[in-house]
Design a protein around this motif. Structure first.
Motif, PDB file in Angstrom:
ATOM      1  N   ASP A  44       0.826  -1.178   0.250  1.00  0.00           N
ATOM      2  CA  ASP A  44       0.004  -0.108  -0.259  1.00  0.00           C
ATOM      3  C   ASP A  44       0.803   1.133  -0.093  1.00  0.00           C
ATOM      4  N   GLU A  45       0.353   2.235  -0.583  1.00  0.00           N
ATOM      5  CA  GLU A  45       1.041   3.675  -0.633  1.00  0.00           C
ATOM      6  C   GLU A  45       0.772   4.224   0.624  1.00  0.00           C
ATOM      7  N   PRO A  46       1.720   5.112   1.203  1.00  0.00           N
ATOM      8  CA  PRO A  46       1.249   5.778   2.322  1.00  0.00           C
ATOM      9  C   PRO A  46       0.300   6.653   2.031  1.00  0.00           C
ATOM     10  N   ILE A  47      -0.262   7.151   3.051  1.00  0.00           N
ATOM     11  CA  ILE A  47      -1.730   8.090   2.997  1.00  0.00           C
ATOM     12  C   ILE A  47      -1.089   9.569   2.922  1.00  0.00           C
ATOM     13  N   ALA A  48      -1.315  10.309   2.019  1.00  0.00           N
ATOM     14  CA  ALA A  48      -0.809  11.574   1.837  1.00  0.00           C
ATOM     15  C   ALA A  48      -1.574  12.548   2.340  1.00  0.00           C
ATOM     16  N   ASP A  49      -2.909  12.497   2.236  1.00  0.00           N
ATOM     17  CA  ASP A  49      -3.607  13.401   3.060  1.00  0.00           C
ATOM     18  C   ASP A  49      -3.618  13.396   4.602  1.00  0.00           C
ATOM     19  N   PRO A  50      -3.138  14.624   5.247  1.00  0.00           N
ATOM     20  CA  PRO A  50      -2.907  14.512   6.736  1.00  0.00           C
ATOM     21  C   PRO A  50      -4.131  14.225   7.584  1.00  0.00           C
ATOM     22  N   GLU A  51      -5.285  14.813   7.158  1.00  0.00           N
ATOM     23  CA  GLU A  51      -6.502  14.560   7.799  1.00  0.00           C
ATOM     24  C   GLU A  51      -6.927  13.063   7.865  1.00  0.00           C
ATOM     25  N   LYS A  52      -6.943  12.246   6.460  1.00  0.00           N
ATOM     26  CA  LYS A  52      -6.996  10.971   6.292  1.00  0.00           C
ATOM     27  C   LYS A  52      -6.185  10.116   7.228  1.00  0.00           C
ATOM     28  N   LYS A  53      -4.819  10.572   7.086  1.00  0.00           N
ATOM     29  CA  LYS A  53      -3.990   9.795   8.024  1.00  0.00           C
ATOM     30  C   LYS A  53      -4.289   9.999   9.347  1.00  0.00           C
ATOM     31  N   PHE A  54      -4.685  10.933   9.900  1.00  0.00           N
ATOM     32  CA  PHE A  54      -4.920  11.075  11.352  1.00  0.00           C
ATOM     33  C   PHE A  54      -6.228  10.118  11.638  1.00  0.00           C
ATOM     34  N   CYS A  55      -7.090  10.368  10.675  1.00  0.00           N
ATOM     35  CA  CYS A  55      -8.382   9.484  11.139  1.00  0.00           C
ATOM     36  C   CYS A  55      -8.187   7.854  11.131  1.00  0.00           C
ATOM     37  N   VAL A  56      -7.159   7.508  10.233  1.00  0.00           N
ATOM     38  CA  VAL A  56      -6.811   6.114  10.049  1.00  0.00           C
ATOM     39  C   VAL A  56      -5.930   5.701  11.258  1.00  0.00           C
ATOM     40  N   GLU A  57      -5.026   6.420  11.476  1.00  0.00           N
ATOM     41  CA  GLU A  57      -3.745   6.089  12.288  1.00  0.00           C
ATOM     42  C   GLU A  57      -4.240   6.426  13.801  1.00  0.00           C
ATOM     43  N   VAL A  58      -5.187   7.201  14.085  1.00  0.00           N
ATOM     44  CA  VAL A  58      -5.424   7.728  15.502  1.00  0.00           C
ATOM     45  C   VAL A  58      -6.732   7.456  15.724  1.00  0.00           C
ATOM     46  N   PHE A  59      -7.717   7.985  14.915  1.00  0.00           N
ATOM     47  CA  PHE A  59      -9.274   7.974  15.552  1.00  0.00           C
ATOM     48  C   PHE A  59      -9.657   6.511  15.438  1.00  0.00           C
ATOM     49  N   PHE A  60      -9.501   5.794  14.216  1.00  0.00           N
ATOM     50  CA  PHE A  60      -9.993   4.601  14.023  1.00  0.00           C
ATOM     51  C   PHE A  60      -9.452   3.611  15.192  1.00  0.00           C
TER      52      PHE A  60
END
Length: 129
Positions: A44-60
């Motif tokens: 998988d490619e790393p998530i570029a969008d910082p909001e999406k990255k925060f959502c996936v790595e922290v919130f979820f």
């Protein structure tokens, strides 16, 4: 709550503004591309969008951890509530005598060493006579 990320973000931003906490937006950084050789497997490619990255790595992760801990914490309470549910006044009024006896037998079989170690006959058969 996993599907409500946008709503939670909006409400938290509104709350921060109401309490006069500075609200910063997600800062977009340039992602570093890692060189891959032709014989490496695809990933998988790393998530570029910082909001999406925060959502996936922290919130979820936070939501999943909290959900699983709550489920694990209340497993015992759920078992006790199901076992002793027939003793609640609303339940006992709706049940027939045979259903109450059946539930009492289930309770006795679950807690046979605690309830009737001295008796050979179940309590529910004594109630029927």
């Amino acid at each position: 709550m996993r599907g409500e990320w946008n709503e939670i973000l909006r409400e938290s931003t509104m709350l921060a503004l109401k309490v006069a906490i500075p609200v910063s937006s997600f800062i977009e950084k340039r992602t570093i591309k890692v060189r891959r050789f032709f014989d490496e497997e695809a990933r998988d490619e790393p998530i570029a969008d910082p909001e999406k990255k925060f959502c996936v790595e922290v919130f979820f992760k936070l939501i999943d951890t909290a959900t699983s801990q709550l489920e694990e914490r209340f497993k015992g309470q759920t078992f006790v509530a199901k076992t002793f549910n027939f003793l609640a006044p609303k339940s006992i009024l709706k049940m027939t005598a045979s259903e109450v006896c059946c539930a009492a037998n289930d309770l006795i079989s679950t807690y046979k060493f605690d309830l009737c170690s001295e008796f050979e006959t179940p309590y529910s058969t004594m109630l029927m006579t």
